[in-house]
Design a protein around this motif. Structure first.
Motif, PDB file in Angstrom:
ATOM      1  N   ASP A 130       0.814  -1.206   0.000  1.00  0.00           N
ATOM      2  CA  ASP A 130       0.000   0.000   0.000  1.00  0.00           C
ATOM      3  C   ASP A 130       0.854   1.266   0.000  1.00  0.00           C
ATOM      4  O   ASP A 130       0.435   2.306  -0.500  1.00  0.00           O
ATOM      5  N   SER A 131       2.010   1.170   0.578  1.00  0.00           N
ATOM      6  CA  SER A 131       2.870   2.347   0.676  1.00  0.00           C
ATOM      7  C   SER A 131       4.257   2.016   0.180  1.00  0.00           C
ATOM      8  O   SER A 131       4.884   1.049   0.596  1.00  0.00           O
ATOM      9  N   THR A 132       4.771   2.822  -0.737  1.00  0.00           N
ATOM     10  CA  THR A 132       6.114   2.579  -1.272  1.00  0.00           C
ATOM     11  C   THR A 132       7.173   2.811  -0.213  1.00  0.00           C
ATOM     12  O   THR A 132       8.308   2.355  -0.349  1.00  0.00           O
ATOM     13  N   ALA A 133       6.806   3.510   0.857  1.00  0.00           N
ATOM     14  CA  ALA A 133       7.772   3.761   1.925  1.00  0.00           C
ATOM     15  C   ALA A 133       8.169   2.474   2.623  1.00  0.00           C
ATOM     16  O   ALA A 133       9.237   2.390   3.224  1.00  0.00           O
ATOM     17  N   HIS A 134       7.302   1.445   2.553  1.00  0.00           N
ATOM     18  CA  HIS A 134       7.585   0.168   3.215  1.00  0.00           C
ATOM     19  C   HIS A 134       8.030  -0.883   2.218  1.00  0.00           C
ATOM     20  O   HIS A 134       8.101  -2.059   2.550  1.00  0.00           O
ATOM     21  N   LEU A 135       8.336  -0.493   0.997  1.00  0.00           N
ATOM     22  CA  LEU A 135       8.640  -1.468  -0.041  1.00  0.00           C
ATOM     23  C   LEU A 135       9.863  -2.296   0.288  1.00  0.00           C
ATOM     24  O   LEU A 135       9.865  -3.520   0.148  1.00  0.00           O
ATOM     25  N   ASP A 136      10.931  -1.608   0.745  1.00  0.00           N
ATOM     26  CA  ASP A 136      12.166  -2.341   1.047  1.00  0.00           C
ATOM     27  C   ASP A 136      11.946  -3.352   2.156  1.00  0.00           C
ATOM     28  O   ASP A 136      12.417  -4.483   2.091  1.00  0.00           O
ATOM     29  N   GLY A 137      11.192  -2.943   3.192  1.00  0.00           N
ATOM     30  CA  GLY A 137      10.913  -3.862   4.284  1.00  0.00           C
ATOM     31  C   GLY A 137      10.095  -5.042   3.829  1.00  0.00           C
ATOM     32  O   GLY A 137      10.335  -6.179   4.230  1.00  0.00           O
ATOM     33  N   ASN A 138       9.116  -4.802   2.969  1.00  0.00           N
ATOM     34  CA  ASN A 138       8.281  -5.889   2.466  1.00  0.00           C
ATOM     35  C   ASN A 138       9.078  -6.865   1.619  1.00  0.00           C
ATOM     36  O   ASN A 138       8.870  -8.068   1.678  1.00  0.00           O
ATOM     37  N   LEU A 139       9.984  -6.319   0.805  1.00  0.00           N
ATOM     38  CA  LEU A 139      10.813  -7.199  -0.019  1.00  0.00           C
ATOM     39  C   LEU A 139      11.726  -8.051   0.853  1.00  0.00           C
ATOM     40  O   LEU A 139      11.978  -9.225   0.557  1.00  0.00           O
ATOM     41  N   GLY A 140      12.210  -7.445   1.954  1.00  0.00           N
ATOM     42  CA  GLY A 140      13.049  -8.211   2.872  1.00  0.00           C
ATOM     43  C   GLY A 140      12.282  -9.354   3.507  1.00  0.00           C
ATOM     44  O   GLY A 140      12.763 -10.486   3.585  1.00  0.00           O
ATOM     45  N   ILE A 141      11.044  -9.063   3.936  1.00  0.00           N
ATOM     46  CA  ILE A 141      10.202 -10.100   4.520  1.00  0.00           C
ATOM     47  C   ILE A 141       9.860 -11.147   3.479  1.00  0.00           C
ATOM     48  O   ILE A 141       9.812 -12.344   3.761  1.00  0.00           O
ATOM     49  N   LEU A 142       9.628 -10.691   2.236  1.00  0.00           N
ATOM     50  CA  LEU A 142       9.271 -11.604   1.163  1.00  0.00           C
ATOM     51  C   LEU A 142      10.378 -12.621   0.905  1.00  0.00           C
ATOM     52  O   LEU A 142      10.110 -13.766   0.543  1.00  0.00           O
ATOM     53  N   VAL A 143      11.617 -12.207   1.112  1.00  0.00           N
ATOM     54  CA  VAL A 143      12.753 -13.119   0.925  1.00  0.00           C
ATOM     55  C   VAL A 143      12.903 -14.052   2.123  1.00  0.00           C
ATOM     56  O   VAL A 143      13.110 -15.261   1.984  1.00  0.00           O
ATOM     57  N   ILE A 144      12.773 -13.489   3.337  1.00  0.00           N
ATOM     58  CA  ILE A 144      13.026 -14.253   4.560  1.00  0.00           C
ATOM     59  C   ILE A 144      11.863 -15.176   4.910  1.00  0.00           C
ATOM     60  O   ILE A 144      12.078 -16.299   5.371  1.00  0.00           O
ATOM     61  N   LEU A 145      10.628 -14.717   4.683  1.00  0.00           N
ATOM     62  CA  LEU A 145       9.463 -15.478   5.129  1.00  0.00           C
ATOM     63  C   LEU A 145       9.403 -16.890   4.554  1.00  0.00           C
ATOM     64  O   LEU A 145       9.145 -17.843   5.301  1.00  0.00           O
ATOM     65  N   PRO A 146       9.620 -17.095   3.224  1.00  0.00           N
ATOM     66  CA  PRO A 146       9.591 -18.475   2.719  1.00  0.00           C
ATOM     67  C   PRO A 146      10.633 -19.379   3.379  1.00  0.00           C
ATOM     68  O   PRO A 146      10.369 -20.561   3.631  1.00  0.00           O
ATOM     69  N   ILE A 147      11.809 -18.800   3.669  1.00  0.00           N
ATOM     70  CA  ILE A 147      12.849 -19.582   4.343  1.00  0.00           C
ATOM     71  C   ILE A 147      12.394 -19.953   5.747  1.00  0.00           C
ATOM     72  O   ILE A 147      12.567 -21.095   6.204  1.00  0.00           O
ATOM     73  N   HIS A 148      11.784 -18.970   6.427  1.00  0.00           N
ATOM     74  CA  HIS A 148      11.310 -19.227   7.791  1.00  0.00           C
ATOM     75  C   HIS A 148      10.207 -20.279   7.800  1.00  0.00           C
ATOM     76  O   HIS A 148      10.205 -21.184   8.640  1.00  0.00           O
ATOM     77  N   ILE A 149       9.272 -20.171   6.866  1.00  0.00           N
ATOM     78  CA  ILE A 149       8.190 -21.157   6.781  1.00  0.00           C
ATOM     79  C   ILE A 149       8.759 -22.540   6.507  1.00  0.00           C
ATOM     80  O   ILE A 149       8.330 -23.545   7.096  1.00  0.00           O
ATOM     81  N   ALA A 150       9.763 -22.608   5.610  1.00  0.00           N
ATOM     82  CA  ALA A 150      10.395 -23.891   5.302  1.00  0.00           C
ATOM     83  C   ALA A 150      11.058 -24.485   6.543  1.00  0.00           C
ATOM     84  O   ALA A 150      10.986 -25.702   6.781  1.00  0.00           O
ATOM     85  N   CYS A 151      11.687 -23.640   7.357  1.00  0.00           N
ATOM     86  CA  CYS A 151      12.335 -24.114   8.585  1.00  0.00           C
ATOM     87  C   CYS A 151      11.311 -24.639   9.581  1.00  0.00           C
ATOM     88  O   CYS A 151      11.520 -25.672  10.224  1.00  0.00           O
ATOM     89  N   VAL A 152      10.184 -23.925   9.714  1.00  0.00           N
ATOM     90  CA  VAL A 152       9.128 -24.374  10.634  1.00  0.00           C
ATOM     91  C   VAL A 152       8.551 -25.705  10.169  1.00  0.00           C
ATOM     92  O   VAL A 152       8.340 -26.628  10.970  1.00  0.00           O
ATOM     93  N   LEU A 153       8.305 -25.829   8.863  1.00  0.00           N
ATOM     94  CA  LEU A 153       7.787 -27.089   8.324  1.00  0.00           C
ATOM     95  C   LEU A 153       8.805 -28.216   8.481  1.00  0.00           C
ATOM     96  O   LEU A 153       8.430 -29.372   8.706  1.00  0.00           O
TER      97      LEU A 153
END
Length: 249
Positions: A140-163
């Motif tokens: 929704d806000s380009t001001a948070h784009l970098d943070g969202n991209l960072g989460i987008l990279v880390i989150l799949p790895i984290h989900i894979a670790c939990v699984l």
């Protein structure tokens, strides 16, 4: 915009209601089942025509009704809010008897039945993250784009670790790791539980023996704490299957 208005317009209300309904239903259900087990209060087992109707049955009905309602209302209120509550209640009733469905037997009060509590804990952790607003796809806000991209990279790895923790039989670690990232990642790296599906398919006899020794050492030091908490929540098991080992971390 106030915090309440931001929460209302953020779209998190339905998932928050789902989370609350899920958690409250589990607490109420476990309270009632433990009262039935102890022979206290007005509650009794739901038996019709000699058949014990488990609460997963109405749970499945509520889950289906909630899912259909959610699709039908296309996110519009109040239908979306009603659907969220129905899904939360239904999913909680079904997952509370997850072990019964998995084993196709009444293992509710056995050590195998503790798996239901671990699955509910893992689901609660995941729903809690969603209710807190963790959404890597929110642009929704380009001001948070970098943070969202960072989460987008880390989150799949984290989900894979939990699984991976789940596959390794570390259900409690997976539940805690869903909230605390390092716990999930360390659990994914370390050896699997000896009776897990991961160990059965991937470990050589030597590595399986090492896994069994490490699990025994861990259970001797810390396992009783996890089991005490599970017994407090789920009720102390009344019996074990032959050769069954109580699952811990």
């Amino acid at each position: 915009m106030s915090a309440l208005e931001h929460f209302w317009h953020s779209g998190r209300l339905p998932v928050s209601l789902l989370f609350i309904a899920f958690l409250l239903t589990f607490v109420i259900t476990r309270t009632i089942t433990r009262l039935i087990r102890a022979g206290r209060g007005p509650f009794r087992n739901n038996v019709r025509g000699g058949v014990h109707i488990h609460h997963a049955v109405p749970g499945l009905i509520l889950l289906l009704v909630g899912a259909v309602t959610s699709v039908a209302v296309a996110g519009h209120r109040p239908g979306a809010l009603i659907a969220a509550v129905l899904i939360g209640v239904g999913a909680s009733l079904v997952l509370d008897e997850f072990a019964l469905i998995l084993h196709l037997g009444d293992v509710y009060w056995t050590t195998e039945g503790q798996l239901s509590v671990q699955v509910v804990s893992l689901t609660t952790a995941a729903l809690g993250l969603l209710a807190l607003g963790i959404d890597p796809f929110d642009d929704d806000s380009t001001a948070h784009l970098d943070g969202n991209l960072g989460i987008l990279v880390i989150l799949p790895i984290h989900i894979a670790c939990v699984l991976m923790c789940v596959a390794k039989g570390k259900y409690s670690t997976a539940a805690v790791g869903a909230f605390i990232v390092p716990v999930g990642w360390v659990g994914a790296i370390r050896l699997a539980r000896p009776h897990s599906r991961w160990a059965a398919h991937r470990y050589s006899p030597a590595k399986a023996a090492c896994s069994a020794k490490r699990a025994a050492d861990f259970d001797t030091r810390f396992g009783k704490w996890g089991l005490t908490i599970e017994d407090l929540v789920a009720g102390k098991p009344s019996g074990d299957a032959p050769g069954a080992a109580r699952p811990t971390m």
